[in-house]
Design a protein around this motif. Structure first.
Motif, PDB file in Angstrom:
ATOM      1  N   ARG A 120      -0.633  10.176  -6.136  1.00 12.84           N
ATOM      2  CA  ARG A 120      -0.656  11.174  -5.060  1.00 12.84           C
ATOM      3  C   ARG A 120      -0.578  10.567  -3.612  1.00 12.84           C
ATOM      4  O   ARG A 120      -0.171  11.184  -2.661  1.00 12.84           O
ATOM      5  N   ALA A 121      -1.025   9.304  -3.711  1.00 11.44           N
ATOM      6  CA  ALA A 121      -1.076   8.685  -2.428  1.00 11.44           C
ATOM      7  C   ALA A 121       0.173   8.326  -1.620  1.00 11.44           C
ATOM      8  O   ALA A 121       0.832   7.673  -2.326  1.00 11.44           O
ATOM      9  N   LYS A 122       0.540   8.851  -0.455  1.00  8.20           N
ATOM     10  CA  LYS A 122       1.917   8.648   0.139  1.00  8.20           C
ATOM     11  C   LYS A 122       1.896   7.726   1.516  1.00  8.20           C
ATOM     12  O   LYS A 122       2.712   6.985   1.318  1.00  8.20           O
ATOM     13  N   THR A 123       1.094   7.900   2.118  1.00  5.34           N
ATOM     14  CA  THR A 123       0.831   7.154   3.036  1.00  5.34           C
ATOM     15  C   THR A 123       0.022   5.750   3.020  1.00  5.34           C
ATOM     16  O   THR A 123      -0.637   5.621   2.091  1.00  5.34           O
ATOM     17  N   ALA A 124       0.276   4.864   3.972  1.00  2.00           N
ATOM     18  CA  ALA A 124      -0.027   3.449   3.874  1.00  2.00           C
ATOM     19  C   ALA A 124      -1.854   3.468   3.728  1.00  2.00           C
ATOM     20  O   ALA A 124      -2.313   2.854   3.022  1.00  2.00           O
ATOM     21  N   TYR A 125      -2.282   4.524   4.664  1.00  2.00           N
ATOM     22  CA  TYR A 125      -3.871   4.780   4.663  1.00  2.00           C
ATOM     23  C   TYR A 125      -4.209   5.044   3.099  1.00  2.00           C
ATOM     24  O   TYR A 125      -5.160   4.641   2.647  1.00  2.00           O
ATOM     25  N   ALA A 126      -3.763   6.090   2.893  1.00  5.02           N
ATOM     26  CA  ALA A 126      -4.055   6.527   1.321  1.00  5.02           C
ATOM     27  C   ALA A 126      -4.120   5.653   0.345  1.00  5.02           C
ATOM     28  O   ALA A 126      -4.959   5.378  -0.528  1.00  5.02           O
ATOM     29  N   LYS A 127      -2.809   4.700   0.267  1.00  5.95           N
ATOM     30  CA  LYS A 127      -2.300   4.028  -0.631  1.00  5.95           C
ATOM     31  C   LYS A 127      -3.598   2.674  -0.590  1.00  5.95           C
ATOM     32  O   LYS A 127      -4.030   2.325  -1.765  1.00  5.95           O
ATOM     33  N   THR A 128      -3.920   2.327   0.661  1.00  7.80           N
ATOM     34  CA  THR A 128      -5.019   1.176   0.583  1.00  7.80           C
ATOM     35  C   THR A 128      -6.410   1.930   0.114  1.00  7.80           C
ATOM     36  O   THR A 128      -7.235   1.090  -0.479  1.00  7.80           O
ATOM     37  N   GLN A 129      -6.658   3.031   0.628  1.00 12.87           N
ATOM     38  CA  GLN A 129      -7.959   3.706   0.002  1.00 12.87           C
ATOM     39  C   GLN A 129      -8.221   3.504  -1.658  1.00 12.87           C
ATOM     40  O   GLN A 129      -9.076   3.190  -2.008  1.00 12.87           O
ATOM     41  N   VAL A 130      -6.792   4.180  -2.019  1.00 16.79           N
ATOM     42  CA  VAL A 130      -6.947   4.142  -3.498  1.00 16.79           C
ATOM     43  C   VAL A 130      -6.929   2.687  -4.408  1.00 16.79           C
ATOM     44  O   VAL A 130      -7.807   2.476  -5.129  1.00 16.79           O
ATOM     45  N   GLU A 131      -6.182   1.865  -3.643  1.00 18.41           N
ATOM     46  CA  GLU A 131      -5.985   0.499  -4.033  1.00 18.41           C
ATOM     47  C   GLU A 131      -7.357  -0.232  -4.231  1.00 18.41           C
ATOM     48  O   GLU A 131      -7.888  -0.952  -5.199  1.00 18.41           O
ATOM     49  N   LEU A 132      -8.136  -0.082  -3.086  1.00 19.44           N
ATOM     50  CA  LEU A 132      -9.467  -0.556  -2.888  1.00 19.44           C
ATOM     51  C   LEU A 132     -10.513   0.255  -3.990  1.00 19.44           C
ATOM     52  O   LEU A 132     -11.157  -0.430  -4.682  1.00 19.44           O
ATOM     53  N   ALA A 133     -10.500   1.477  -4.246  1.00 16.98           N
ATOM     54  CA  ALA A 133     -11.253   2.165  -5.088  1.00 16.98           C
ATOM     55  C   ALA A 133     -10.726   1.404  -6.897  1.00 16.98           C
ATOM     56  O   ALA A 133     -11.776   1.404  -7.643  1.00 16.98           O
ATOM     57  N   GLN A 134      -9.587   1.514  -6.876  1.00 13.83           N
ATOM     58  CA  GLN A 134      -9.249   0.910  -8.080  1.00 13.83           C
ATOM     59  C   GLN A 134      -9.493  -0.444  -8.699  1.00 13.83           C
ATOM     60  O   GLN A 134     -10.225  -0.836  -9.439  1.00 13.83           O
ATOM     61  N   TYR A 135      -9.534  -1.245  -7.522  1.00 10.55           N
ATOM     62  CA  TYR A 135     -10.259  -2.937  -7.624  1.00 10.55           C
ATOM     63  C   TYR A 135     -11.569  -2.983  -7.771  1.00 10.55           C
ATOM     64  O   TYR A 135     -12.129  -3.572  -8.700  1.00 10.55           O
ATOM     65  N   GLU A 136     -12.463  -1.923  -7.324  1.00  9.69           N
ATOM     66  CA  GLU A 136     -13.768  -1.863  -7.389  1.00  9.69           C
ATOM     67  C   GLU A 136     -14.072  -1.263  -8.556  1.00  9.69           C
ATOM     68  O   GLU A 136     -15.240  -1.871  -9.196  1.00  9.69           O
ATOM     69  N   PHE A 137     -13.396  -0.536  -9.190  1.00  5.05           N
ATOM     70  CA  PHE A 137     -13.628   0.123 -10.523  1.00  5.05           C
ATOM     71  C   PHE A 137     -12.953  -1.147 -11.516  1.00  5.05           C
ATOM     72  O   PHE A 137     -13.929  -1.156 -12.601  1.00  5.05           O
ATOM     73  N   MET A 138     -12.097  -1.692 -11.355  1.00  4.14           N
ATOM     74  CA  MET A 138     -11.718  -2.531 -12.307  1.00  4.14           C
ATOM     75  C   MET A 138     -12.489  -3.910 -12.350  1.00  4.14           C
ATOM     76  O   MET A 138     -12.884  -4.570 -13.609  1.00  4.14           O
ATOM     77  N   LEU A 139     -13.200  -4.422 -11.382  1.00  3.39           N
ATOM     78  CA  LEU A 139     -13.931  -5.579 -11.229  1.00  3.39           C
ATOM     79  C   LEU A 139     -14.865  -5.832 -12.427  1.00  3.39           C
ATOM     80  O   LEU A 139     -14.732  -6.814 -13.213  1.00  3.39           O
ATOM     81  N   PRO A 140     -15.919  -4.835 -12.564  1.00  5.76           N
ATOM     82  CA  PRO A 140     -16.609  -5.146 -14.023  1.00  5.76           C
ATOM     83  C   PRO A 140     -16.326  -4.846 -15.306  1.00  5.76           C
ATOM     84  O   PRO A 140     -16.583  -5.196 -16.223  1.00  5.76           O
ATOM     85  N   ARG A 141     -14.781  -4.388 -15.367  1.00  3.52           N
ATOM     86  CA  ARG A 141     -14.232  -4.089 -16.593  1.00  3.52           C
ATOM     87  C   ARG A 141     -13.087  -5.044 -16.722  1.00  3.52           C
ATOM     88  O   ARG A 141     -12.381  -4.891 -17.742  1.00  3.52           O
TER      89      ARG A 141
END
Length: 405
Positions: A120-141
C-alpha cells in the motif's frame, strides 16, 4: 494459431490457522479469521481453507499440536497451497520449525500486515516507514535470508575466523536500519515544520479501525478526491485538507487505520504520521456500525490512541455505514441478551447517545444520510475550540443549525 503466453501473476493459494484459547470462544476466532482472510485477500492471496484448534497454551515448538501440523500438511500437499498464515505471532523458532515441517512459506499475522503495508505504500515517506518496520521485525527472525553483496576479505592483519554469514546479515540489516532512521528523522523535522506553519487553525483528525470509511468522509467534507477503496489500509500517508463548514475554516487530516494486534514496529515507524493525531484539537472517531464486532474495534482504537498519547481529546463518535446495518423484524422475538446482532438501529442509537460526555452521530457517508446534522455538530465543536483562541471572532461564527449549512 499460437496462444499468447500469459504474463499475469499467479494468485497465491493460502490456508489460515487459528487457535482457540480457554479465554476465547469459537465466534471470536471466526471473526478474527474473517479479518485475517480479508488481510490475505488484500495482500493478493486466495484462502482455500481454515484450520482451528483448541489449546490451553501454544506448543513452544510448532505453536499448534503435532496432529494438526500433519493435517495441514496433508491438505496443502493435495491442493498445492503456497502459504500457511497464522493469526497469532510466531516465535522465530516456531516459524523455522513450521516451515521445515510443512515445506511451505509460513507467515504470522504481523508478517502479513507488514506485507500489506508494503504493497500500500506509495510515497517515499510511507515506503521508508514500512521498510524500517520490516527490517526491525526481520532482525530477530533472521535465518540465512540474505545473499551477500559483499564478503569479508582475508589479507595481512585480517586473517582469522571472520564473521559467520548470519552475523554479516545482521550487521547489514542494522546498518540499513540506522540509515532509514536517519532518513525518517529528516522527514520528521520537515513535517513538524509544516505543522508549525499551519498556525493556530483548528485541526481535526479522522481516526478509526481500518476500512470504516474515513477516506470517504474526508472526500465528503473536503470535496476532494482522496483514494478510498473497500480494502484494508487503503490510506497510509496522512492527507491534510482545508475544510470550511458554514463559514468556519479548519484543517482535516485522514490518518492510517488501526487494527487488532497492530505490529509495534509499525506504530514506532509511523510516529510522524500519528503525530497528526497527537497534535489535533478534535478527533472524529469513525466506526463501521455494520460490522458485528464494532464495539471491540472501538476499544482497540481507544487503546491504540492511549498508547500513542492521543487519548483524552474532544471526540465525536461517528457511526458510519448505517445503510449497511442489518436487522430484521423477526429479531424482535429474539429473547437472547441484546447485542449488536439482535438490536434495532434505533435502540442502538438510544444506547450510545445516552452515554454522558460522548458526542455521537449516525451517518452513511456513501449514501449521504444525516450529513447535514453531522456538519452542524462538527461546526459547533470546531467553533468552541476556535473562539477560545480568537475570542473576538465570536460574532463572526454564530450558532447555526444544519438548515443553515
Amino acid at each position: 494459431m499460437i496462444n499468447p503466453i500469459s504474463t499475469a501473476k499467479r494468485q497465491e493459494k493460502a490456508v489460515l490457522v487459528g487457535v482457540i484459547f480457554p479465554y476465547q470462544n469459537e465466534q471470536e476466532i471466526t471473526d478474527y479469521l474473517d479479518e485475517l482472510e480479508f488481510l490475505a485477500e488484500t495482500a493478493g492471496a486466495k484462502t482455500l481453507r481454515r484450520f482451528v484448534q483448541k489449546l490451553d497454551e501454544p506448543n513452544p515448538r510448532t505453536f499448534i499440536g503435532r496432529g494438526k501440523v500433519l493435517e495441514i500438511y496433508s491438505f496443502i500437499e493435495e491442493h498445492d497451497v503456497d502459504t500457511v498464515i497464522f493469526d497469532d505471532e510466531l516465535t522465530p523458532t516456531q516459524l523455522r520449525n513450521l516451515e521445515h515441517e510443512l515445506k511451505r512459506k509460513v507467515l504470522d499475522r504481523t508478517n502479513l500486515i507488514l506485507d500489506v503495508f508494503a504493497q500500500r505504500a506509495k510515497t517515499a515517506y510511507a515506503k521508508t516507514q514500512v521498510e524500517l518496520a520490516q527490517y526491525e521485525f526481520m532482525l530477530p527472525r533472521l535465518k540465512r535470508m540474505w545473499t551477500h553483496l559483499e564478503r569479508q576479505r582475508g589479507g595481512i592483519g585480517l586473517r582469522g575466523p571472520g564473521e559467520r554469514e548470519i552475523e554479516t546479515d545482521r550487521r547489514i540489516i542494522r546498518d540499513r536500519i540506522s540509515k532509514l532512521k536517519e532518513e525518517l528523522k529528516k522527514i520528521d523535522r520537515q513535517m513538524a515544520t509544516q505543522r508549525k506553519n499551519r498556525g493556530s487553525v483548528v485541526r481535526v483528525a479522522l481516526v478509526g479501525y481500518t476500512n470504516v470509511g474515513k477516506s470517504t468522509i474526508m472526500n465528503l467534507l473536503s470535496k476532494s478526491d482522496v483514494f478510498a477503496e473497500n480494502k484494508l489500509f487503503a490510506t497510509l500517508d496522512t492527507t491534510v485538507r482545508k475544510v470550511v463548514v458554514g463559514n468556519l475554516p479548519f484543517l482535516l487530516s485522514d490518518t492510517v487505520g488501526f487494527i487488532r494486534k497492530l505490529p509495534h514496529q509499525l506504530v514506532e515507524s509511523f510516529k510522524s504520521t500519528l503525530d497528526e493525531v497527537r497534535e489535533s484539537d478534535l478527533l472524529l472517531h469513525v466506526v463501521d456500525i455494520s460490522h458485528p464486532n464494532f464495539e471491540e474495534q472501538i476499544n482497540i482504537v481507544n487503546q491504540t490512541l492511549q498508547e500513542i498519547g492521543g487519548a483524552n481529546k474532544p471526540t465525536i463518535l461517528v457511526f458510519n455505514k448505517i445503510d449497511a446495518y442489518t436487522w430484521h423484524e423477526k429479531d424482535k422475538e429474539d429473547l437472547t441478551p441484546k447485542t449488536s446482532e439482535n438490536i434495532s438501529l434505533e435502540e442502538l442509537k438510544r444506547t450510545w447517545i445516552s452515554k454522558k460526555g460522548t458526542h455521537t452521530i449516525f451517518i452513511s457517508a456513501k449514501q449521504k444520510i444525516n450529513i447535514d446534522v453531522f456538519r452542524s455538530l462538527l461546526y459547533k465543536m470546531v467553533r468552541e475550540i476556535h473562539v477560545t483562541r480568537y475570542p473576538y471572532d465570536n460574532f463572526l461564527y454564530p450558532d447555526i443549525t444544519e438548515a443553515n449549512l
